[in-house]
Design a protein around this motif. Structure first.
Motif, short mmCIF file in Angstrom:
data_model
loop_
_atom_site.label_atom_id
_atom_site.label_comp_id
_atom_site.label_asym_id
_atom_site.label_seq_id
_atom_site.Cartn_x
_atom_site.Cartn_y
_atom_site.Cartn_z
N ARG A 54 0.87 -1.18 0.00
CA ARG A 54 0.00 0.00 0.00
C ARG A 54 0.90 1.22 0.00
NH1 ARG A 54 -2.94 2.48 4.22
NH2 ARG A 54 -2.02 1.04 5.70
N LEU A 55 0.68 2.13 -0.94
CA LEU A 55 1.48 3.36 -1.00
C LEU A 55 0.61 4.54 -0.64
CD1 LEU A 55 3.47 2.94 -4.36
CD2 LEU A 55 4.02 2.07 -2.12
N THR A 56 1.14 5.44 0.20
CA THR A 56 0.41 6.69 0.44
C THR A 56 1.28 7.83 -0.06
OG1 THR A 56 1.27 6.67 2.68
CG2 THR A 56 -0.99 6.00 2.40
N LEU A 57 0.65 8.80 -0.72
CA LEU A 57 1.39 9.90 -1.37
C LEU A 57 0.99 11.23 -0.76
CD1 LEU A 57 0.76 8.77 -5.05
CD2 LEU A 57 2.79 8.30 -3.69
N GLY A 58 1.95 12.14 -0.68
CA GLY A 58 1.65 13.49 -0.19
C GLY A 58 2.58 14.49 -0.87
N GLY A 59 2.10 15.74 -1.00
CA GLY A 59 2.94 16.79 -1.60
C GLY A 59 3.75 17.48 -0.52
N GLY A 60 3.77 18.80 -0.59
CA GLY A 60 4.49 19.57 0.43
C GLY A 60 5.75 20.21 -0.11
N GLY A 61 6.25 19.70 -1.23
CA GLY A 61 7.48 20.28 -1.80
C GLY A 61 8.69 19.41 -1.52
N SER A 62 9.71 19.60 -2.35
CA SER A 62 10.92 18.78 -2.26
C SER A 62 11.57 18.86 -0.89
CB SER A 62 11.93 19.24 -3.31
OG SER A 62 11.44 18.99 -4.59
N ILE A 63 11.76 20.08 -0.39
CA ILE A 63 12.51 20.23 0.86
C ILE A 63 11.72 19.62 2.02
CG2 ILE A 63 13.49 21.91 2.47
CD1 ILE A 63 14.05 23.70 0.02
N ALA A 64 10.41 19.82 2.00
CA ALA A 64 9.58 19.22 3.05
C ALA A 64 9.75 17.70 3.04
CB ALA A 64 8.13 19.59 2.84
N GLY A 65 9.78 17.13 1.85
CA GLY A 65 9.97 15.68 1.74
C GLY A 65 11.30 15.24 2.33
N LEU A 66 12.37 15.98 2.00
CA LEU A 66 13.70 15.62 2.52
C LEU A 66 13.76 15.74 4.04
CD1 LEU A 66 15.90 17.36 -0.22
CD2 LEU A 66 15.64 14.90 0.15
N VAL A 67 13.15 16.81 4.55
CA VAL A 67 13.14 17.01 6.01
C VAL A 67 12.41 15.86 6.69
CG1 VAL A 67 12.19 18.46 7.85
CG2 VAL A 67 13.36 19.52 5.92
N GLU A 68 11.24 15.52 6.13
CA GLU A 68 10.40 14.50 6.78
C GLU A 68 11.01 13.11 6.69
OE1 GLU A 68 7.45 15.30 8.56
OE2 GLU A 68 8.49 17.19 8.30
N VAL A 69 11.64 12.78 5.55
CA VAL A 69 12.23 11.43 5.43
C VAL A 69 13.44 11.30 6.35
CG1 VAL A 69 13.87 11.76 3.49
CG2 VAL A 69 12.72 9.59 3.78
N SER A 70 14.20 12.36 6.50
CA SER A 70 15.38 12.26 7.37
C SER A 70 14.97 12.17 8.84
CB SER A 70 16.32 13.45 7.13
OG SER A 70 15.65 14.63 7.42
N ARG A 71 13.78 12.69 9.16
CA ARG A 71 13.29 12.59 10.55
C ARG A 71 12.48 11.32 10.77
NH1 ARG A 71 10.71 18.11 12.34
NH2 ARG A 71 11.47 17.47 14.35
N GLY A 72 12.33 10.52 9.74
CA GLY A 72 11.64 9.23 9.89
C GLY A 72 10.13 9.34 9.90
N ARG A 73 9.60 10.46 9.45
CA ARG A 73 8.15 10.62 9.47
C ARG A 73 7.49 10.04 8.22
NH1 ARG A 73 7.68 16.77 11.71
NH2 ARG A 73 8.19 16.34 13.87
N VAL A 74 8.25 9.96 7.14
CA VAL A 74 7.76 9.26 5.94
C VAL A 74 8.85 8.29 5.51
CG1 VAL A 74 6.20 11.07 5.08
CG2 VAL A 74 8.60 11.10 4.40
N ASP A 75 8.47 7.31 4.67
CA ASP A 75 9.46 6.32 4.25
C ASP A 75 10.33 6.83 3.12
OD1 ASP A 75 8.54 4.26 6.03
OD2 ASP A 75 6.75 4.17 4.79
N MET A 76 9.73 7.59 2.21
CA MET A 76 10.49 8.07 1.06
C MET A 76 10.16 9.53 0.78
SD MET A 76 9.89 4.94 -1.57
CE MET A 76 11.39 4.89 -2.48
N ALA A 77 11.16 10.22 0.22
CA ALA A 77 10.92 11.59 -0.24
C ALA A 77 11.14 11.61 -1.74
CB ALA A 77 11.89 12.55 0.44
N VAL A 78 10.42 12.51 -2.41
CA VAL A 78 10.73 12.73 -3.82
C VAL A 78 11.11 14.20 -3.93
CG1 VAL A 78 8.26 12.97 -4.39
CG2 VAL A 78 9.91 12.55 -6.18
#
Lengths: 257, 284
Positions: A54-78
């Motif tokens: 099951r994949l869940t997708l969210g926007g927020g922007g590139s930097i938000a993705g990088l911040v969140e993945v490095s903090r372990g809040r999401v599995d992957m950033a794009v």
């Protein structure tokens, strides 16, 4: 099964669902909004072919993705831009590019069709504020940009503006689609979008006599490279998803070359 | 015995939940204050914060354009909304036939529950093009944001104004009419002065809602970080800029501290409003 045991199993299953740990096949992805249409299509195909993933997708922007993945809040950033220590706090990230996505410069219809890179730079920086200065009608320029967290803004600032900033008088829209709509509806509108197809209702500008052509995308010089990032080394689910998303032939239909 | 024990438990539970609420509120304020500390304590911080330059990647933390944006949009929205809301409230509470009044009040209450994104969407489709046609430019502007906010505040204000007017004792109205005053004179000289404290409280609630509104305003204001040059110019408010840049800065960075300063400014504004509101409540 005794009712008591059945109830305990249900409670344990519910708790595991809440914690998310019992579903290793669930992968969350967040970041650049420009590849969301592709990710939506690909994740639907992936889910169908790889039940019970099951994949869940969210926007927020590139930097938000990088911040969140490095903090372990999401599995992957794009992200369209590479991570920096500011955003990741030094957490090592593995990556897998999805392809190259053209950045197109768009203007409200009836203004100009071609610009030099220098003219484009001066327009985006706010040094030229009327279209008449670049051969267009007498009309004020309305620059439509993206928030600071946007990867496409960073790419434009690096590749076109030589590290300078877009004018602070720019209108800021939160998504690729909103930029397109604002340029289409604002007389004097000028903006940039990540898109592999020529958007309708706006003029796609040629830069230095080069035009984006879907059949010959390699001739266009301005690209972002949306890339998947995850915390190294990542589990099997994440690697499987990354490989799948980066290898689908229908990426071209969504402007990923 | 059992009844007493139950009562004691209920009292303790109530105290515990109230305490949790207070701790949560104080914790929120403390986190915003601590987060903003690095910028507040920096040399010349006030001057830098009140400068018109917002470019956090270059170390420019001026939030003046957003303070101006928030103030102008809220004030203009209230100027537009208050007359309409007062008229609606008078109609609902005094002029409509008594049979219709409860239904009208229910409609007003239902309108207050419309999500703000719906108003933003409507503003994008209707208000921005109208402002563009009237004033030129892109249409994304402080004026468009104020109009959307005014329409959003209208039902809330009408509902609260109507409640305030209905709270005035009917005997005052009857006495005024019995003494020969016309309905208009009764409204202006009896009803509105008697309901004034509640009307002002309702107004302050609307100010708080206006200052705090984010999504609907974000969709039509344009998000320009430079100082707005007029009502037809794009701009940003404290809340919209928080939304726009929230994703950019992880906690502990300078940029996050700047956003915390904006949050602190909003909390301070709300605290002032609550204080003023409490004074008026004392007067009732």
């Amino acid at each position: 099964m005794k009712p008591g045991i059945g109830l305990m199993w249900l409670v344990a299953r519910g708790a595991a669902l809440l914690l998310g740990s019992a579903i290793p096949a669930h992968v969350s992805i967040m970041g650049s909004t420009s590849v969301l249409p592709y990710l939506r299509a690909a994740s639907a195909a992936f889910t169908e072919a790889h039940f019970p993933y099951r994949l869940t997708l969210g926007g927020g922007g590139s930097i938000a993705g990088l911040v969140e993945v490095s903090r372990g809040r999401v599995d992957m950033a794009v992200s369209d831009i590479p991570p920096t220590a500011d955003w990741t706090h030094g957490v090592p990230l593995c990556h897998q590019p999805l392809g190259r996505q053209p950045i197109l410069f768009i203007a409200h219809p009836g203004l100009v069709t071609d610009l030099s890179r220098g003219q484009l730079k001066n327009l985006l920086r706010g040094r030229i504020d009327n279209w008449s200065a670049v051969g267009g009608p007498k009309m004020p320029v309305t620059v439509v940009s993206r928030p600071l967290a946007s990867g496409s803004l960073r790419v434009v600032e690096t590749q076109v503006l030589d590290g300078h900033r877009v004018t602070p008088k720019a209108i800021v829209m939160l998504s690729n689609g909103a930029v397109m709509a604002a340029v289409r509806e604002s007389p004097g509108g000028l903006g940039f979008v990540e898109s592999g197809r020529a958007p309708t209702g706006v003029t796609v500008l040629g830069i230095d006599h080069r035009r984006f052509d879907v059949s010959r995308p390699e001739g266009w010089p301005y690209y972002a490279v949306p890339t998947l990032y995850w915390r190294c080394p990542g589990n099997d689910s994440i690697r499987t998803v990354a490989h799948y998303l980066a290898s689908q032939p229908f990426r071209r239909e969504f402007g990923l070359y | 015995m059992r009844e007493r024990w139950r009562e004691m438990m209920m009292t303790r539970l109530t105290w515990a939940l109230s305490g949790a609420f207070v701790i949560m509120g104080l914790g929120l304020m403390a986190s915003v204050l601590v987060g903003s500390w690095p910028i507040l304590m920096a040399p010349h911080s006030l001057g830098r914060l009140l400068s018109p330059l917002w470019d956090p990647l270059q170390g420019q933390w001026g939030i003046l354009p957003f303070i101006v944006g928030s103030s102008v949009v809220t004030l203009l929205a209230l100027c537009l909304a208050v007359p309409f809301a007062l008229a609606s409230a008078i109609s609902v509470s005094r002029m409509l036939p008594p049979v219709v009044r409860p239904h009208a009040t229910r409609v007003l209450a239902a309108l207050t529950a419309i999500p703000s994104v719906v108003f933003g969407w409507w503003g994008l489709q209707m208000v921005v093009p109208v402002v563009r046609n009237l004033g030129g430019g892109s249409g994304f502007s402080l004026l468009a944001a104020a109009i959307v906010l005014a329409v959003m505040l209208w039902p809330t204000l009408s509902f609260l104004f109507a409640e305030a007017l209905q709270s005035v004792s009917p005997s005052y109205v009857d006495a005024s009419l019995a003494l020969g005053a016309t309905p208009d004179q009764t409204l202006v000289r009896i009803l509105i002065p008697c309901a004034m404290p509640q009307l002002i409280n309702a107004f302050l609630v609307a100010v708080a809602r206006g200052l705090g509104e984010t999504m609907a305003v974000q969709m039509v204001i344009g998000g320009q970080v430079a100082m707005p040059q007029g009502l037809l110019s794009p701009g940003a408010t404290l809340t919209t800029q928080l939304l726009t840049d929230a994703a950019l800065y992880p906690p502990g960075t300078r940029g996050h501290a700047a956003l915390d300063v904006m949050a602190l400014a909003l909390v301070a504004a709300m605290a002032i409003l609550v204080r003023i509101s409490a004074r008026w409540r004392v007067g009732t």
